[in-house]
Write an enzyme that holds these catalytic residues in place. Structure first.
Site, PDB file in Angstrom:
ATOM      1  N   ASP A   1       0.816  -1.219   0.000  1.00 33.14           N
ATOM      2  CA  ASP A   1       0.000   0.000   0.000  1.00 33.14           C
ATOM      3  C   ASP A   1       0.850   1.271   0.000  1.00 33.14           C
ATOM      4  O   ASP A   1       1.954   1.295   0.541  1.00 33.14           O
ATOM      5  CB  ASP A   1      -0.913  -0.023   1.245  1.00 33.14           C
ATOM      6  CG  ASP A   1      -2.026   1.001   1.156  1.00 33.14           C
ATOM      7  OD1 ASP A   1      -2.333   1.465   0.039  1.00 33.14           O
ATOM      8  OD2 ASP A   1      -2.601   1.349   2.213  1.00 33.14           O
TER       9      ASP A   1
ATOM     10  N   ASN B   1     -11.038  -2.674  -4.486  1.00 28.77           N
ATOM     11  CA  ASN B   1     -10.325  -1.787  -5.409  1.00 28.77           C
ATOM     12  C   ASN B   1     -11.036  -1.644  -6.764  1.00 28.77           C
ATOM     13  O   ASN B   1     -10.760  -0.705  -7.519  1.00 28.77           O
ATOM     14  CB  ASN B   1      -8.877  -2.260  -5.636  1.00 28.77           C
ATOM     15  CG  ASN B   1      -7.963  -2.064  -4.437  1.00 28.77           C
ATOM     16  OD1 ASN B   1      -7.023  -2.840  -4.225  1.00 28.77           O
ATOM     17  ND2 ASN B   1      -8.218  -1.030  -3.633  1.00 28.77           N
TER      18      ASN B   1
HETATM   19  C1  IPE Z   1      -5.301  -2.548   0.365  1.00 28.66           C
HETATM   20  O1  IPE Z   1      -5.013  -1.217   0.130  1.00 28.66           O
HETATM   21  C2  IPE Z   1      -5.283  -3.314  -0.912  1.00 28.66           C
HETATM   22  C3  IPE Z   1      -3.993  -3.404  -1.575  1.00 28.66           C
HETATM   23  C4  IPE Z   1      -2.858  -2.904  -1.171  1.00 28.66           C
HETATM   24  C5  IPE Z   1      -4.003  -4.142  -2.793  1.00 28.66           C
HETATM   25  P1  IPE Z   1      -6.160  -0.114  -0.024  1.00 28.66           P
HETATM   26  O2  IPE Z   1      -5.461   1.160  -0.299  1.00 28.66           O
HETATM   27  O3  IPE Z   1      -7.157  -0.578  -1.011  1.00 28.66           O
HETATM   28  O4  IPE Z   1      -6.808  -0.141   1.419  1.00 28.66           O
HETATM   29  P2  IPE Z   1      -7.639   0.975   2.183  1.00 28.66           P
HETATM   30  O5  IPE Z   1      -8.670   1.473   1.231  1.00 28.66           O
HETATM   31  O6  IPE Z   1      -6.687   2.034   2.582  1.00 28.66           O
HETATM   32  O7  IPE Z   1      -8.207   0.266   3.367  1.00 28.66           O
HETATM   33  C1  IPE Z   2      -1.680   0.319  -3.294  1.00 36.33           C
HETATM   34  O1  IPE Z   2      -1.501   1.695  -3.321  1.00 36.33           O
HETATM   35  C2  IPE Z   2      -2.086  -0.246  -4.629  1.00 36.33           C
HETATM   36  C3  IPE Z   2      -3.455  -0.747  -4.658  1.00 36.33           C
HETATM   37  C4  IPE Z   2      -4.309  -0.675  -3.690  1.00 36.33           C
HETATM   38  C5  IPE Z   2      -3.867  -1.381  -5.877  1.00 36.33           C
HETATM   39  P1  IPE Z   2      -2.707   2.711  -3.275  1.00 36.33           P
HETATM   40  O2  IPE Z   2      -3.154   2.964  -4.661  1.00 36.33           O
HETATM   41  O3  IPE Z   2      -3.763   2.250  -2.345  1.00 36.33           O
HETATM   42  O4  IPE Z   2      -1.966   3.975  -2.691  1.00 36.33           O
HETATM   43  P2  IPE Z   2      -2.527   5.019  -1.651  1.00 36.33           P
HETATM   44  O5  IPE Z   2      -3.015   4.250  -0.464  1.00 36.33           O
HETATM   45  O6  IPE Z   2      -3.627   5.757  -2.343  1.00 36.33           O
HETATM   46  O7  IPE Z   2      -1.363   5.880  -1.318  1.00 36.33           O
HETATM   47 MG    MG Z   3      -4.080   2.510  -0.344  1.00 33.38          MG
END
Ligand code: IPE
Ligand code: IPE
Ligand code: MG
Length: 242
Positions: free
Chosen positions: A23, A71
């Site tokens: 993340d 997602n």
């Molecule tokens: C969790 O991250 C899923 C992945 C890293 C693939 P998210 O960014 O989707 O999680 P939340 O929304 O902060 O809980």
């Molecule tokens: C993780 O990074 C990738 C996925 C969840 C697919 P994010 O896209 O959630 O990055 P942040 O949390 O917005 O920084």
């Molecule tokens: Mg995230």
């Protein structure tokens, strides 16, 4: 370099199964004034480095959270971008990955495009006979959905009369999970500063040790992984005992 880092951890007592919530890509990009897609590209590169390192030090199972069921609710452009990155990864994985790594995709594969699903199935088949580290890529994965899927399989057995409800065991439910036959994660790592599971490995995480960090995923280096493993090795895992 790696040798130096390795010194901090006891290679005889490694967590057997490490799971990582990758993340923070979006925030990493925003801080640099870049589009979110640049963060995802950097995150994908980092993923390769971490996979290689885990194989080198002798981790048996590595599970990475790449895309959650939730997602799918992101803007279509971002979802497309992530799926394209995954496709690119799958195309090159067979030649780029260490030739001992066995790849498994865990999640709702029926949600993936046919092209992606075909690539996923090919990579799984091509690496199925390998005996090194198992790499689970959680793709369109949700812990609740996974449990639901396992429950449905059991319900079918009950309906057909092969199993009585009172005879259902934890092992039977585990067998219906995407990770069937694999040990539960010992260590779950979440960079990016969030302190939540976000629907990751809910059943399997029952006794996992957690390690959090403010580092954003693209900046999460092998040194941070070593730090997490070192912290894990100092923990006292009691599993409810004394
Ligand atoms: C969790 O991250 C899923 C992945 C890293 C693939 P998210 O960014 O989707 O999680 P939340 O929304 O902060 O809980
Ligand atoms: C993780 O990074 C990738 C996925 C969840 C697919 P994010 O896209 O959630 O990055 P942040 O949390 O917005 O920084
Ligand atoms: Mg995230």
């Amino acid at each position: 370099m790696i040798h130096l880092r390795k010194k901090k951890i006891d290679l005889e007592r490694l967590p057997r199964h490490i799971a990582i919530i990758m993340d923070g890509n979006g925030r990493w990009a925003r801080r640099r004034g870049l589009p979110r897609s640049a963060g995802h590209a950097a995150g994908a590169e980092n993923f390769k480095t971490i996979v290689r390192f885990c194989g080198e030090i002798g981790i048996s199972y590595l599970t990475v959270y790449a895309f959650s069921t939730e997602n799918w609710s992101r803007p279509i452009d971002e979802v497309d971008n992530l799926m394209r990155l995954l496709e690119e990864y799958l195309d090159k994985a067979y030649t780029e990955l260490d030739d001992r790594v066995r790849v498994r995709i865990i999640g709702e594969r029926e949600m993936l495009s046919e092209v992606l699903r075909t690539k996923v199935e090919k990579l799984e088949a091509d690496t199925a006979e390998r005996t090194g580290m198992v790499l689970n890529i959680a793709l369109s994965y949700g812990g609740r959905q996974e449990i639901l899927h396992a429950v449905r399989l059991l319900a079918e057995k009950v309906e057909s009369g092969t199993v009585k409800p009172a005879d259902i065991t934890e092992e039977m439910l585990s067998k219906g999970l995407y990770t069937a036959g694999q040990p539960d994660p010992d260590l779950i790592i979440r960079p990016s500063g969030e302190k939540r599971l976000s629907n990751f490995l809910l059943w399997q995480a029952a006794y996992a040790e957690f390690w959090y960090s403010d580092i954003l995923w693209p900046s999460f280096k092998t040194a941070h992984l070593v730090e997490a493993i070192a912290a894990f090795q100092k923990r006292d895992r009691r599993f409810g005992g004394v």
